[in-house]
Design an enzyme around this catalytic site. Structure first.
Site, PDB file in Angstrom:
ATOM      1  N   MET A   1     -11.355  -5.886   5.401  1.00 44.21           N
ATOM      2  CA  MET A   1     -10.579  -4.900   6.166  1.00 44.21           C
ATOM      3  C   MET A   1     -10.276  -5.490   7.533  1.00 44.21           C
ATOM      4  O   MET A   1     -11.186  -5.949   8.238  1.00 44.21           O
ATOM      5  CB  MET A   1     -11.371  -3.600   6.350  1.00 44.21           C
ATOM      6  CG  MET A   1     -11.509  -2.720   5.132  1.00 44.21           C
ATOM      7  SD  MET A   1      -9.977  -2.220   4.306  1.00 44.21           S
ATOM      8  CE  MET A   1      -9.022  -1.490   5.645  1.00 44.21           C
TER       9      MET A   1
ATOM     10  N   HIS B   1      -8.104   0.710  -4.204  1.00 40.87           N
ATOM     11  CA  HIS B   1      -9.040   0.562  -3.081  1.00 40.87           C
ATOM     12  C   HIS B   1      -9.720   1.908  -2.852  1.00 40.87           C
ATOM     13  O   HIS B   1      -9.122   2.835  -2.313  1.00 40.87           O
ATOM     14  CB  HIS B   1      -8.233   0.104  -1.851  1.00 40.87           C
ATOM     15  CG  HIS B   1      -9.035  -0.049  -0.605  1.00 40.87           C
ATOM     16  ND1 HIS B   1      -8.451  -0.207   0.637  1.00 40.87           N
ATOM     17  CD2 HIS B   1     -10.388  -0.088  -0.392  1.00 40.87           C
ATOM     18  CE1 HIS B   1      -9.403  -0.315   1.550  1.00 40.87           C
ATOM     19  NE2 HIS B   1     -10.576  -0.246   0.963  1.00 40.87           N
TER      20      HIS B   1
ATOM     21  N   MET C   1      -8.889   7.988  -0.604  1.00 44.35           N
ATOM     22  CA  MET C   1      -9.764   8.372   0.518  1.00 44.35           C
ATOM     23  C   MET C   1     -10.332   9.759   0.282  1.00 44.35           C
ATOM     24  O   MET C   1      -9.618  10.647  -0.189  1.00 44.35           O
ATOM     25  CB  MET C   1      -8.963   8.382   1.819  1.00 44.35           C
ATOM     26  CG  MET C   1      -8.285   7.059   2.126  1.00 44.35           C
ATOM     27  SD  MET C   1      -7.490   7.124   3.743  1.00 44.35           S
ATOM     28  CE  MET C   1      -6.683   5.505   3.749  1.00 44.35           C
TER      29      MET C   1
ATOM     30  N   SER D   1       0.848  -1.202   0.000  1.00 46.80           N
ATOM     31  CA  SER D   1       0.000   0.000   0.000  1.00 46.80           C
ATOM     32  C   SER D   1       0.879   1.246   0.000  1.00 46.80           C
ATOM     33  O   SER D   1       1.633   1.491   0.948  1.00 46.80           O
ATOM     34  CB  SER D   1      -0.893   0.014   1.246  1.00 46.80           C
ATOM     35  OG  SER D   1      -1.387   1.333   1.426  1.00 46.80           O
TER      36      SER D   1
ATOM     37  N   GLY E   1      -8.807   4.124   6.895  1.00 49.35           N
ATOM     38  CA  GLY E   1      -8.530   5.547   7.054  1.00 49.35           C
ATOM     39  C   GLY E   1      -7.055   5.845   7.248  1.00 49.35           C
ATOM     40  O   GLY E   1      -6.567   6.875   6.806  1.00 49.35           O
ATOM     41  N   PHE E   2      -6.351   4.913   7.892  1.00 45.67           N
ATOM     42  CA  PHE E   2      -4.954   5.187   8.225  1.00 45.67           C
ATOM     43  C   PHE E   2      -4.097   3.926   8.127  1.00 45.67           C
ATOM     44  O   PHE E   2      -4.600   2.827   8.370  1.00 45.67           O
ATOM     45  CB  PHE E   2      -4.855   5.741   9.655  1.00 45.67           C
ATOM     46  CG  PHE E   2      -5.715   6.951   9.864  1.00 45.67           C
ATOM     47  CD1 PHE E   2      -5.276   8.211   9.493  1.00 45.67           C
ATOM     48  CD2 PHE E   2      -7.002   6.816  10.383  1.00 45.67           C
ATOM     49  CE1 PHE E   2      -6.091   9.325   9.656  1.00 45.67           C
ATOM     50  CE2 PHE E   2      -7.831   7.932  10.549  1.00 45.67           C
ATOM     51  CZ  PHE E   2      -7.366   9.183  10.176  1.00 45.67           C
TER      52      PHE E   2
ATOM     53  N   MET F   1     -11.953   4.228  -1.007  1.00 44.43           N
ATOM     54  CA  MET F   1     -12.655   4.490   0.256  1.00 44.43           C
ATOM     55  C   MET F   1     -13.357   5.826   0.092  1.00 44.43           C
ATOM     56  O   MET F   1     -13.017   6.829   0.712  1.00 44.43           O
ATOM     57  CB  MET F   1     -11.642   4.508   1.410  1.00 44.43           C
ATOM     58  CG  MET F   1     -11.182   3.108   1.798  1.00 44.43           C
ATOM     59  SD  MET F   1      -9.625   3.108   2.695  1.00 44.43           S
ATOM     60  CE  MET F   1      -8.487   3.181   1.315  1.00 44.43           C
TER      61      MET F   1
ATOM     62  N   ASP G   1      -4.616   3.421  -2.189  1.00 43.89           N
ATOM     63  CA  ASP G   1      -5.676   3.773  -1.240  1.00 43.89           C
ATOM     64  C   ASP G   1      -6.210   5.169  -1.528  1.00 43.89           C
ATOM     65  O   ASP G   1      -5.547   6.169  -1.253  1.00 43.89           O
ATOM     66  CB  ASP G   1      -5.124   3.735   0.186  1.00 43.89           C
ATOM     67  CG  ASP G   1      -4.978   2.313   0.713  1.00 43.89           C
ATOM     68  OD1 ASP G   1      -5.948   1.536   0.580  1.00 43.89           O
ATOM     69  OD2 ASP G   1      -3.913   1.986   1.252  1.00 43.89           O
TER      70      ASP G   1
ATOM     71  N   GLY H   1      -0.663   1.764   9.495  1.00 42.02           N
ATOM     72  CA  GLY H   1       0.012   1.560  10.776  1.00 42.02           C
ATOM     73  C   GLY H   1      -0.885   1.245  11.956  1.00 42.02           C
ATOM     74  O   GLY H   1      -0.480   1.409  13.103  1.00 42.02           O
TER      75      GLY H   1
ATOM     76  N   HIS I   1      -1.000  -1.437  -4.240  1.00 37.67           N
ATOM     77  CA  HIS I   1      -2.299  -1.136  -3.632  1.00 37.67           C
ATOM     78  C   HIS I   1      -2.434   0.380  -3.470  1.00 37.67           C
ATOM     79  O   HIS I   1      -1.600   1.032  -2.836  1.00 37.67           O
ATOM     80  CB  HIS I   1      -2.384  -1.822  -2.272  1.00 37.67           C
ATOM     81  CG  HIS I   1      -3.700  -1.713  -1.578  1.00 37.67           C
ATOM     82  ND1 HIS I   1      -4.780  -2.516  -1.886  1.00 37.67           N
ATOM     83  CD2 HIS I   1      -4.119  -0.893  -0.578  1.00 37.67           C
ATOM     84  CE1 HIS I   1      -5.797  -2.201  -1.095  1.00 37.67           C
ATOM     85  NE2 HIS I   1      -5.424  -1.213  -0.287  1.00 37.67           N
TER      86      HIS I   1
ATOM     87  N   GLY J   1       1.278  -2.033   4.145  1.00 37.57           N
ATOM     88  CA  GLY J   1       1.724  -0.656   3.940  1.00 37.57           C
ATOM     89  C   GLY J   1       2.996  -0.386   4.708  1.00 37.57           C
ATOM     90  O   GLY J   1       4.097  -0.425   4.170  1.00 37.57           O
TER      91      GLY J   1
ATOM     92  N   GLY K   1      -2.785  -3.742   9.200  1.00 38.55           N
ATOM     93  CA  GLY K   1      -2.085  -4.344  10.341  1.00 38.55           C
ATOM     94  C   GLY K   1      -1.378  -5.651  10.042  1.00 38.55           C
ATOM     95  O   GLY K   1      -1.160  -6.452  10.957  1.00 38.55           O
TER      96      GLY K   1
ATOM     97  N   ASP L   1      -6.412  -6.451   4.458  1.00 37.41           N
ATOM     98  CA  ASP L   1      -5.816  -5.115   4.431  1.00 37.41           C
ATOM     99  C   ASP L   1      -5.880  -4.476   5.814  1.00 37.41           C
ATOM    100  O   ASP L   1      -6.965  -4.215   6.326  1.00 37.41           O
ATOM    101  CB  ASP L   1      -6.587  -4.264   3.402  1.00 37.41           C
ATOM    102  CG  ASP L   1      -6.022  -2.871   3.226  1.00 37.41           C
ATOM    103  OD1 ASP L   1      -4.967  -2.571   3.797  1.00 37.41           O
ATOM    104  OD2 ASP L   1      -6.659  -2.090   2.482  1.00 37.41           O
TER     105      ASP L   1
HETATM  106  C1  DX5 Z   1      -6.256   1.601   5.493  1.00 37.60           C
HETATM  107  C2  DX5 Z   1      -5.771   1.239   4.109  1.00 37.60           C
HETATM  108  C3  DX5 Z   1      -4.676   0.251   4.124  1.00 37.60           C
HETATM  109  C4  DX5 Z   1      -3.448   0.705   4.857  1.00 37.60           C
HETATM  110  C5  DX5 Z   1      -2.677  -0.474   5.322  1.00 37.60           C
HETATM  111  O1  DX5 Z   1      -7.390   2.370   5.405  1.00 37.60           O
HETATM  112  O2  DX5 Z   1      -6.806   0.710   3.325  1.00 37.60           O
HETATM  113  O3  DX5 Z   1      -4.357  -0.169   2.801  1.00 37.60           O
HETATM  114  O4  DX5 Z   1      -2.617   1.512   4.084  1.00 37.60           O
HETATM  115  O5  DX5 Z   1      -1.582  -0.034   6.042  1.00 37.60           O
HETATM  116  P1  DX5 Z   1      -0.850  -0.975   7.091  1.00 37.60           P
HETATM  117  O6  DX5 Z   1      -0.356  -2.170   6.344  1.00 37.60           O
HETATM  118  O7  DX5 Z   1       0.254  -0.110   7.600  1.00 37.60           O
HETATM  119  O8  DX5 Z   1      -1.857  -1.317   8.144  1.00 37.60           O
HETATM  120 ZN    ZN Z   2      -6.322  -0.341   1.390  1.00 31.21          ZN
END
Ligand code: DX5
Ligand code: ZN
Length: 217
Positions: free
Chosen positions: A136, A65, A36, A7, A141-142, A67, A34, A144, A32, A196, A176, A174
């Site tokens: 998910m 992806h 948003m 990501s 949204g974020f 969102m 993202d 890490g 990937h 990510g 963590g 997707d």
């Molecule tokens: C979260 C995203 C993920 C995110 C994953 O909303 O859809 O793709 O970037 O990041 P990590 O792998 O750091 O959890």
């Molecule tokens: Zn994603």
């Protein structure tokens, strides 16, 4: 064959092209992306124009992806910008069946994503039409964030549904995921792994991908 989809949310946006080129020499199949909108999720990233700019740095599969609310409004833009797979959220679209077919009408693959709180049962009527399901494993949204353990059961449920109804289904997870749990999510049934921070941390993309591959053995 397990696919890894880094990501770029965790990439250094000031040198995005360069970081994507580094994925070319890494053992990954997809990128990937993202997107948003600050409404469906509490964060804003980038849209199709940015994606179009990075398309020229790689031939890897662009796994987009979305969102965003009412994603059908932007599907054509992302197709034109070079998407190979477009995933929309079940929760963001009142007409998920129509949108899945609309995505496929452009000759790209269609995915449907579920937030942690959304049950897998909502997929029952569309499971034959979709190419990918995205479970998910954090609230979107974020990057890490910490993996939400109860989502593992949902991955197992999607795997069971796929065995019965759609054997070709890509099952993506997707949020963590890192070297400590990547093998576990694969054992639950995932076959496309988004990562990510685990890929982009410490500016060590190639080594980080190697660590994930090692952890899968
Ligand atoms: C979260 C995203 C993920 C995110 C994953 O909303 O859809 O793709 O970037 O990041 P990590 O792998 O750091 O959890
Ligand atoms: Zn994603």
């Amino acid at each position: 064959m397990i696919k890894i989809s880094p990501s770029i949310l965790s990439a250094d946006f000031a040198k995005l092209g360069e970081q994507i080129e580094r994925l070319n020499s890494s053992d990954v199949e997809m990128v990937h992306i993202d997107v948003m909108d600050g409404s469906f999720v509490p964060n804003i990233t980038f849209g199709a124009p940015v994606m179009k700019c990075i398309r020229k740095y790689t031939d890897k599969i662009f796994d987009v992806h979305l969102m965003i609310e009412e994603p059908a409004r932007y599907i054509e833009d992302f197709v034109k910008a070079g998407a190979d797979i477009i995933t929309v959220h079940y929760e963001a679209d009142r007409h998920i069946d129509r949108t899945v077919n609309y995505i496929k009408s452009f000759g790209v693959k269609a995915g449907v994503a579920l937030n942690p709180g959304t049950p897998v049962s909502v997929l029952e009527n569309i499971i034959n039409s979709v190419d990918m399901v995205l479970i998910m494993t954090v609230n979107p949204g974020f990057g890490g964030q910490k993996y939400i353990e109860y989502c593992s059961e949902k991955v197992k449920e999607v795997k069971a549904l796929s065995e019965k109804r759609n054997k070709e289904l890509m099952i993506q997870v997707d949020g963590g995921i890192d070297a400590s749990n990547i093998k576990y999510v694969v054992e639950c049934g995932a076959n496309v792994i988004v990562a990510g921070s685990a890929v982009f941390k410490n500016d060590a993309i190639e080594e980080n991908v190697q660590k994930l591959r090692e952890a899968l053995k």
